[in-house]
Design an enzyme around this catalytic site. Sequence first.
Site, PDB file in Angstrom:
ATOM      1  N   LYS A  65      -7.008   1.040  -3.975  1.00 42.69           N
ATOM      2  CA  LYS A  65      -7.985   1.422  -2.947  1.00 42.69           C
ATOM      3  C   LYS A  65      -8.768   0.193  -2.471  1.00 42.69           C
ATOM      4  O   LYS A  65      -8.977  -0.002  -1.279  1.00 42.69           O
ATOM      5  CB  LYS A  65      -8.972   2.463  -3.488  1.00 42.69           C
ATOM      6  CG  LYS A  65      -8.310   3.741  -3.975  1.00 42.69           C
ATOM      7  CD  LYS A  65      -9.376   4.736  -4.426  1.00 42.69           C
ATOM      8  CE  LYS A  65      -8.848   5.722  -5.438  1.00 42.69           C
ATOM      9  NZ  LYS A  65      -8.957   5.295  -6.830  1.00 42.69           N
ATOM     10  N   THR A  66      -9.168  -0.642  -3.431  1.00 44.16           N
ATOM     11  CA  THR A  66      -9.903  -1.859  -3.052  1.00 44.16           C
ATOM     12  C   THR A  66      -9.005  -2.768  -2.224  1.00 44.16           C
ATOM     13  O   THR A  66      -9.432  -3.313  -1.194  1.00 44.16           O
ATOM     14  CB  THR A  66     -10.371  -2.630  -4.312  1.00 44.16           C
ATOM     15  OG1 THR A  66     -10.846  -1.699  -5.269  1.00 44.16           O
ATOM     16  CG2 THR A  66     -11.442  -3.641  -3.984  1.00 44.16           C
ATOM     17  N   ASP A 110     -16.998   1.775  -4.933  1.00 41.13           N
ATOM     18  CA  ASP A 110     -16.085   2.389  -5.896  1.00 41.13           C
ATOM     19  C   ASP A 110     -16.861   3.442  -6.691  1.00 41.13           C
ATOM     20  O   ASP A 110     -18.076   3.327  -6.831  1.00 41.13           O
ATOM     21  CB  ASP A 110     -15.580   1.279  -6.840  1.00 41.13           C
ATOM     22  CG  ASP A 110     -14.273   1.658  -7.507  1.00 41.13           C
ATOM     23  OD1 ASP A 110     -13.682   2.684  -7.132  1.00 41.13           O
ATOM     24  OD2 ASP A 110     -13.843   0.918  -8.403  1.00 41.13           O
ATOM     25  N   THR A 159     -12.274   9.395  -7.778  1.00 42.25           N
ATOM     26  CA  THR A 159     -11.055   9.915  -8.395  1.00 42.25           C
ATOM     27  C   THR A 159     -10.748  11.330  -7.899  1.00 42.25           C
ATOM     28  O   THR A 159      -9.600  11.715  -7.804  1.00 42.25           O
ATOM     29  CB  THR A 159     -11.173   9.889  -9.930  1.00 42.25           C
ATOM     30  OG1 THR A 159     -12.490  10.303 -10.279  1.00 42.25           O
ATOM     31  CG2 THR A 159     -10.945   8.503 -10.459  1.00 42.25           C
ATOM     32  N   ARG A 218      -2.039  -1.604 -11.030  1.00 44.58           N
ATOM     33  CA  ARG A 218      -2.933  -2.413 -11.876  1.00 44.58           C
ATOM     34  C   ARG A 218      -2.339  -2.570 -13.281  1.00 44.58           C
ATOM     35  O   ARG A 218      -2.427  -3.637 -13.886  1.00 44.58           O
ATOM     36  CB  ARG A 218      -4.318  -1.756 -11.953  1.00 44.58           C
ATOM     37  CG  ARG A 218      -5.313  -2.615 -12.748  1.00 44.58           C
ATOM     38  CD  ARG A 218      -6.671  -1.975 -12.836  1.00 44.58           C
ATOM     39  NE  ARG A 218      -7.311  -1.906 -11.536  1.00 44.58           N
ATOM     40  CZ  ARG A 218      -8.252  -1.034 -11.208  1.00 44.58           C
ATOM     41  NH1 ARG A 218      -8.669  -0.152 -12.082  1.00 44.58           N
ATOM     42  NH2 ARG A 218      -8.781  -1.041 -10.006  1.00 44.58           N
TER      43      ARG A 218
END
Length: 335
Positions: A65-66, A110, A159, A218
Site C-alpha cells: 500500500k505504501t 498507515d 487492514t 514484504r
Amino acid sequence: MDGIELLSMHETQEERAHDFTPQTFEDYIGQQELKQKLAIYTQAAHMRQEPLDHLLLFGPPGLGKTTLSQIMAHVMNVGIKICSGPMLERTGDLVALLSSLQARDILFIDEIHRMSTTVEEVLYSAMEHFRVDIIIGQGAGAKSVNLPINPFTLVGATTKTGMLSAPLRSRFGITERLDFYTAEELRDIVLQTASFLQFNITSEGALRVAYCSRGTPRIAKKILRRVRDFAQVARKEIADLHFVDDVLTRLGMDSDGLSALDNLLLKTILDNFHGGPVGLETLAALIGEDKETLEQVYEPFLLRMGYLEKTARGRQIAGKKLPYLKKKFLGQESI
Ligand code: ADE
C-alpha cells in the site's frame, strides 16, 4: 518534491535501506486491476493539476500500500509524507503535519483505524474543506482559529474497512482493496529485487521463496535478504533451488511453506484442544504472540490455505487437514 519524511510503523530501517521500491506502475508487479485504475486516476488528477480524491486502501499488511502511494506521488510529481495512526497521538501532531503539506501532496496514514477519535475529527474538515482548527493560547484565553491548508490527498491504509468509523469512511472518494499475490507474481518480485541487489538467484529458487511468503511481497523480500546473507558467507555465486531449500529449513520454514510459528499454532490446537475450537486470546497466550499479530499476520494465511477455520466458538483445525496434521505433528496415521 518533499521526499519521505516519516517512517511507516511496519517498515524497518533494514527494509528501507536495502529495498527496491518501484517508482512507476510498470515496475510494480501484481494488483493488476487496481494498478490500472490508480494509474488512470493519478494521470487525470495530474492533467487537471488537482489533488487526487482521498483514497482508502485496505487489505492485509505487507501487500504494497505504501509502495503504491509512493508511485502515485512520483507520477503526479508531488511530495508524500508517511505516518501511521498510532504515531499521531495529539491533534497538534496531525495539524502540524497537515499544515506542512504543499499543494497536491499525498499524506499517507498507515493503520488509520488506530487514530484516536479526537485526532480523527481533525481530519474531517481537513479532508472536506481543506481547513483545520488550531487552538491559540491557553486556559480561559484560548481561542480556536480556523485556518486553510493546501489541498492534499489523504491515502489511508487499514487492514479492514469495517474497523473505520462511518464518518471517516464516507469521506474517501475511492476505496480499494489489495489482494494476496500469486506465487508467480512473488517470484517476479523476488527476481526484480535480487537484480536490484545484484544478487543471483535462479527462477526455481525465487519460486521457492515465493511459496514461503504467504502471498506477501514484504515477506518475500525479507526471506530474499536472508538467502543473500547465507549465500554471501558460503561464497555461493548463485542461489539455486537446493541452496534456497537449505536456507528456508534453517529459517524454520517447512516444505508446506509454513513457518515455525504456524506449526506451533496448529500443533497447540491439536495437542491441547483436540483440534479446537479455541478462543484467539487463549491461543495467543499459549504460544506467546500478541492477539493482533496472530489475527493479522498468521491467521489469514492459514485460513486461506485451508488449515484453519473460524467458528463462533473460536479457531479450529479444518476437518480436511486434520488427518494430515495429526500425522505431521503426532505421527499418527489418519483416523
Ligand atoms: N516490487 C515490485 N512490485 C512490487 C509490489 N507489488 N510490492 C512491493 N514491491 C514490489
